[in-house]
Write an enzyme that holds these catalytic residues in place. Sequence first.
Site, short mmCIF file in Angstrom:
data_model
loop_
_atom_site.label_atom_id
_atom_site.label_comp_id
_atom_site.label_asym_id
_atom_site.label_seq_id
_atom_site.Cartn_x
_atom_site.Cartn_y
_atom_site.Cartn_z
N CYS A 375 0.84 -1.12 -0.23
CA CYS A 375 0.04 0.03 -0.05
C CYS A 375 0.88 1.09 0.01
O CYS A 375 1.33 1.50 -1.04
CB CYS A 375 -1.04 -0.14 1.16
SG CYS A 375 -2.33 0.97 0.48
N HIS A 509 -3.61 -4.81 0.50
CA HIS A 509 -3.17 -5.40 1.53
C HIS A 509 -3.11 -7.13 1.88
O HIS A 509 -3.91 -7.63 2.22
CB HIS A 509 -3.72 -5.01 2.87
CG HIS A 509 -3.49 -3.62 3.28
ND1 HIS A 509 -2.48 -3.09 4.07
CD2 HIS A 509 -4.06 -2.37 2.70
CE1 HIS A 509 -2.41 -1.72 4.08
NE2 HIS A 509 -3.63 -1.31 3.28
N GLU A 511 -1.83 -9.11 3.53
CA GLU A 511 -1.78 -9.83 4.88
C GLU A 511 -2.97 -10.07 5.42
O GLU A 511 -3.36 -10.86 6.05
CB GLU A 511 -0.80 -8.77 5.89
CG GLU A 511 -1.43 -7.58 6.18
CD GLU A 511 -1.38 -6.35 5.22
OE1 GLU A 511 -0.81 -6.69 4.01
OE2 GLU A 511 -1.46 -5.38 5.90
N1 GLN Z 1 -1.91 6.70 3.01
C1 GLN Z 1 -2.04 5.65 1.67
C2 GLN Z 1 -3.44 5.99 1.48
O1 GLN Z 1 -4.48 6.41 1.69
C3 GLN Z 1 -1.70 4.55 1.78
C4 GLN Z 1 -2.76 3.78 2.97
C5 GLN Z 1 -2.35 2.49 3.53
O2 GLN Z 1 -1.32 2.12 3.51
N2 GLN Z 1 -3.10 1.73 3.76
O3 GLN Z 1 -3.53 5.85 0.13
#
Ligand code: GLN
Length: 533
Positions: A375, A509, A511
């Site tokens: 992410c 994600h 995970e």
């Molecule tokens: N802050 C980034 C976004 O909102 C990544 C978010 C995250 O890593 N879950 O796109």
Amino acid sequence: MAKFIFTTGGVSSSLGKGLACAALGALLQARGLTVRLRKLDPYLNVDPGTMNPYQHGEVFVTSDGAEADLDLGHYERFTNQDATKFDSVTSGRIYSSVIAKERRGDYLGATVQVIPHITDEIKAFICNGSDDVDIIICEVGGTVGDIEALPFFEAMRQLRNELGNENSLLIHVTLLPFLAAAGELKTKPTQHSVQALQTLGLRPDILLCRSEHEIPDDAKQKLALFCNVAYENVIRAQDAGNIYEIPTVYHKEGLDAAVAKAFKINAAPDLKPWNDLIVKLKNPKSKVRIGIVGKYVQLKDAYKSLDQAITHAGIAEQAEIEKIWIDAEDKKLLSKIQGVDGLIIPGGFGERGIDGKIKAINYARKNNVPLLGICLGMQLSVVEAARTELGMVDASSTEFGTTNTPIVARMTEWMSGEQKELRGISDDMGGTMRLGSFACTITEGTLAHNLYNKTQIDERHRHRYEVNFKYRDVLESKGYVFSGMSPDGLLPEIVEYHPHPFFIACQFHPELKSRPFSPHPLFTGLVRACLPK
Ligand code: GLN
């Protein structure tokens, strides 16, 4: 109609109620039953989405897009089934829904009260879908005595009366502290918390007694006598070496047997898969050091699923994994990552710590250290590439302020299945993210394809910003490959760097979908890339 198991906590928070429920779910599945696990959180936030990870740990995301308590992650990992938005609720959500109904006039002018309106709303939540499974396990967050939790306890009391003793059980998870001066475990705090439950009209059927020490038989007898619980239903729940040993440890102490007896379940449990897993876990063939460069590293709960996904990959590859949690703002960051076999750059929000993460990404890329970016980790991999490979020195994400080179930017519309989702730039913080499961198409012949071994995947998302795909061509000219894209071809989902043996970053994600019996391919791939050659 399902049978219900309610779980409450006493004496202290952080007793591992969530894990206990998850383990019990697994034990009942091992007896051939279908289960569903639910979490009731008494705090007033509508969901944990806006809560600080330092206070509340990770926000778990379900495939249907709910931002939920991290206990749902335990439930999914232990029962190997997806939780849904109907499995996690807070007082905030219950009250919002009752107030919305009141505004709509649904209560036909009645005085709206905690009993029956709030308690009915809670009961409806608990019982939703109860014809579809054998057992619903319902965990109430917090500790007996919390003011916010009172309506939940009252709803449980009413439900227990309606369901009858043969259809519901109450498990009270409690702590037996060890007093060094007295040299013994103390049962009095548990007696008091059971009294507190009884004043609410709730009598526990099973006491699950957490302790760091051996629980002697006389303590069990005392608890049975003073807490009005059958002796065999006082269950010792001593700390287990690894959380995946909990189902078998609690089984040996008689937890699922007590439930089976109360509900007249005759099937014996098949615990072979759990026993085999533990054998594998305890017999690693090699050792791997994985560094995680994050900004919430002081609190492991903030990266719960990530921590577990690495563990699952270690079990699958029979490698003992030393996880090295590195603060992205640590002045000695580079010297700390020098000894690691592989790096993970996890997700995160806000500007703090991004310089350190970018440094770590650059180090991994230049030194052929296997890297998995997640992410924010993928967004920063692309920022690092633009800055160092394309000479765009001010390349950044609009999340960190205005920039002339918004290589990562806030999205305001995207496709969710057949539907277009729209968001305003100034919308509330709650509910403005791309959340839940989205499809991704993988290009054949890439590292992602090699790891997943398929071209269509679904992965869970939680972010507001996206890599701007108009930079794709220039980045690809430098060896980057956008190997996973949203099905409409607009949103980059996976980026790889091909001059490198294992450099892969994803917008989702992974995970959140890793489980002990089905580890995630991106994590097993990372661990394999780190194994001694
Ligand atoms: N802050 C980034 C976004 O909102 C990544 C978010 C995250 O890593 N879950 O796109």
